[in-house]
Design a protein around this motif. Structure first.
Motif, PDB file in Angstrom:
ATOM      1  N   THR A 132       0.904  -1.174   0.167  1.00 32.82           N
ATOM      2  CA  THR A 132      -0.044   0.071   0.156  1.00 32.82           C
ATOM      3  C   THR A 132       0.872   1.135   0.000  1.00 32.82           C
ATOM      4  OG1 THR A 132      -0.150  -0.105   2.442  1.00 32.82           O
ATOM      5  CG2 THR A 132      -1.937  -1.224   1.128  1.00 32.82           C
ATOM      6  N   GLN A 133       2.060   1.230   0.365  1.00 33.95           N
ATOM      7  CA  GLN A 133       3.033   2.089   0.517  1.00 33.95           C
ATOM      8  C   GLN A 133       4.329   1.483   0.561  1.00 33.95           C
ATOM      9  OE1 GLN A 133       2.671   5.397   0.472  1.00 33.95           O
ATOM     10  NE2 GLN A 133       0.330   5.417   1.205  1.00 33.95           N
ATOM     11  N   ARG A 134       5.381   2.303  -0.121  1.00 34.26           N
ATOM     12  CA  ARG A 134       6.801   1.830  -0.266  1.00 34.26           C
ATOM     13  C   ARG A 134       7.219   1.396   1.068  1.00 34.26           C
ATOM     14  NH1 ARG A 134      11.692   4.545   0.142  1.00 34.26           N
ATOM     15  NH2 ARG A 134      10.272   6.652   0.100  1.00 34.26           N
ATOM     16  N   SER A 135       7.667   0.154   1.216  1.00 30.27           N
ATOM     17  CA  SER A 135       8.183  -0.593   2.442  1.00 30.27           C
ATOM     18  C   SER A 135       9.461  -1.504   2.502  1.00 30.27           C
ATOM     19  CB  SER A 135       6.957  -1.410   2.937  1.00 30.27           C
ATOM     20  OG  SER A 135       5.520  -0.659   3.367  1.00 30.27           O
ATOM     21  N   LEU A 136      10.084  -1.539   3.577  1.00 29.95           N
ATOM     22  CA  LEU A 136      11.023  -2.453   3.664  1.00 29.95           C
ATOM     23  C   LEU A 136      10.471  -3.554   3.683  1.00 29.95           C
ATOM     24  CD1 LEU A 136      14.035  -2.954   4.395  1.00 29.95           C
ATOM     25  CD2 LEU A 136      13.296  -3.153   6.915  1.00 29.95           C
ATOM     26  N   VAL A 193      10.150  -2.514  -1.375  1.00 29.61           N
ATOM     27  CA  VAL A 193       9.218  -2.971  -2.330  1.00 29.61           C
ATOM     28  C   VAL A 193       8.330  -1.735  -2.587  1.00 29.61           C
ATOM     29  CG1 VAL A 193       7.726  -3.880  -0.364  1.00 29.61           C
ATOM     30  CG2 VAL A 193       7.307  -4.541  -3.066  1.00 29.61           C
ATOM     31  N   TYR A 194       8.174  -1.355  -3.835  1.00 29.06           N
ATOM     32  CA  TYR A 194       7.268  -0.184  -4.024  1.00 29.06           C
ATOM     33  C   TYR A 194       5.671  -0.406  -3.853  1.00 29.06           C
ATOM     34  CZ  TYR A 194      11.234   2.382  -6.390  1.00 29.06           C
ATOM     35  OH  TYR A 194      12.262   3.262  -6.409  1.00 29.06           O
ATOM     36  N   ALA A 221       1.576   0.786   6.430  1.00 26.14           N
ATOM     37  CA  ALA A 221       1.388   0.098   5.404  1.00 26.14           C
ATOM     38  C   ALA A 221       1.269  -1.495   5.503  1.00 26.14           C
ATOM     39  CB  ALA A 221       2.652   0.351   4.464  1.00 26.14           C
ATOM     40  N   THR A 222       0.894  -2.100   4.478  1.00 22.53           N
ATOM     41  CA  THR A 222       0.822  -3.652   4.309  1.00 22.53           C
ATOM     42  C   THR A 222       1.397  -3.994   2.808  1.00 22.53           C
ATOM     43  OG1 THR A 222      -1.415  -3.525   3.585  1.00 22.53           O
ATOM     44  CG2 THR A 222      -1.116  -3.685   5.803  1.00 22.53           C
ATOM     45  N   TYR A 223       1.878  -5.057   2.846  1.00 22.57           N
ATOM     46  CA  TYR A 223       2.285  -5.781   1.692  1.00 22.57           C
ATOM     47  C   TYR A 223       1.963  -7.349   1.763  1.00 22.57           C
ATOM     48  CZ  TYR A 223       6.920  -6.434   3.479  1.00 22.57           C
ATOM     49  OH  TYR A 223       7.961  -6.710   4.484  1.00 22.57           O
ATOM     50  N   ARG A 224       1.793  -7.992   0.703  1.00 17.46           N
ATOM     51  CA  ARG A 224       1.277  -9.463   0.687  1.00 17.46           C
ATOM     52  C   ARG A 224       2.519 -10.290   0.403  1.00 17.46           C
ATOM     53  NH1 ARG A 224      -2.804 -12.358   2.509  1.00 17.46           N
ATOM     54  NH2 ARG A 224      -3.199 -14.340   1.296  1.00 17.46           N
TER      55      ARG A 224
END
Length: 346
Positions: free
Chosen positions: A84-88, A111-112, A157-160
């Protein structure tokens, strides 16, 4: 180790860009698939807010009973996207050893956000692969962690985590004649400069001797390349990039100290944007045949040569210190980042 299985491990399963959900080799000693899940990435602290630590999410563990001095090859592959946002996004392995210490390694990249037009940075595959030697007899437990942090001030943020696996690829990797594992990482906290006047020759494995009987070496160079060696002069170039060339070089030596033979991988040139910040560059020379020519002995060294090719400066990251063990805990640990290791083959 069987050469065919080694080839599968070094190409299909762990080379950056490959799927991380393919089946692990049946010969793997033990393995654990990761359950696809959403990873929470906490925000960067706002002004006057206490520092917000990285989130640490254990996603799978493997166990192995090991003898004192036994060395195993451990791998973790992960695939992430939909941020959802650029994240480590860090792929970490923490191996708890029978004597109460641990041997750890972490590979990472930013990750962008999923809406970013540069899709190669919105969908990331990472492989952490390294050797673990048990100092005493007993059970070794290796756990794969996703380490995450939003890179936006005040915005979580979150990512998958799409999938992945941790497994022990080889339970008994040959050691050097002195009993040490065939692996080395730069000093924790170090950063080797890469610019128009500086060539980095790290990570590097210093000279080592092998027992007789081995025929071939499979040599791995794992580089964490940081875009921008220091904040100035890159702070005003946050939409810039750094281009560097990476080459893994292996030498065999003679008894009299002369060079027996040298070989290297095909050089790999990569361009990384500033906001990726640090990138994983894996190299493997899987077919270094040990020479038995007159004067040649089983003595070797290996290193990654990193040449700056344009844009912002760069650096090769050594190891990390002060990594929080858990999201809310206060204890910390260290982990190798860039490193070279060798799998000797009969």
């Amino acid at each position: 180790m069987n050469r065919r299985i080694l080839a599968l491990l070094t190409t299909a399963a762990i080379v950056a860009g490959s799927t991380t959900t393919a089946a692990a080799p049946a010969q793997a000693a033990t393995s654990k698939d990761f359950v696809p899940q959403t990873i929470f990435a906490p925000h960067i602290a706002e002004k006057n807010e206490p520092a917000v630590p990285q989130n640490v999410v254990p996603v799978g563990s493997v166990d192995l009973e090991m003898a004192a001095g036994q060395t195993a090859w451990v791998l973790s592959v992960m695939h992430a996207n939909d941020a959802t946002q650029r994240s480590l996004f860090d792929n970490e392995i923490v191996c708890k050893l029978p004597d109460g210490t641990s041997k750890n390694a972490v590979i990472g990249q930013n990750v962008y956000e999923r809406t970013h037009p540069a899709k190669e940075w919105t969908d990331v595959n990472l492989a952490t692969r390294y050797l673990v030697q048990s100092p005493t007899a007993g059970k070794v437990t290796c756990t794969a962690n996703v380490r995450s942090h939003s890179l936006m001030v005040g915005v979580d943020a979150t990512y998958r985590l799409v999938g992945g696996r941790i497994w022990i690829a080889d339970q008994n990797v040959g050691n050097a004649t002195d009993g040490k594992p065939l692996q080395q990482s730069p000093e924790v906290g170090s950063l080797a400069k890469v610019d128009s006047t500086s060539i980095a020759r790290v990570p590097a494995l210093d000279t080592f001797d092998l027992p007789a009987g081995y025929k071939t070496l499979s040599v791995f160079g794992e580089t964490q390349y940081q875009i921008c060696f220091s904040v100035p002069p890159c702070r005003n170039d946050q939409y810039g990039s750094s281009t560097a060339q990476f080459t893994l070089i292996i030498n065999q030596w003679k008894l009299d100290g002369g060079l027996c033979q040298t070989s290297q991988t095909t050089s790999r040139t990569e361009t990384y944007p500033y906001y990726v910040h640090h990138a994983y560059v894996p190299l493997n020379k899987g077919d270094f045949a040990i020479s038995t020519a007159p004067g040649c002995i089983p003595r070797f060294n290996a290193y990654v040569r990193v040449d700056w090719k344009g844009g912002d400066t760069g650096g090769v990251q050594g190891g990390a210190r002060g990594l929080n063990d858990t999201f809310e805990g206060t204890t910390t640990h260290r982990a190798d980042m860039s490193h070279v290791f060798v799998i000797p083959l009969h």
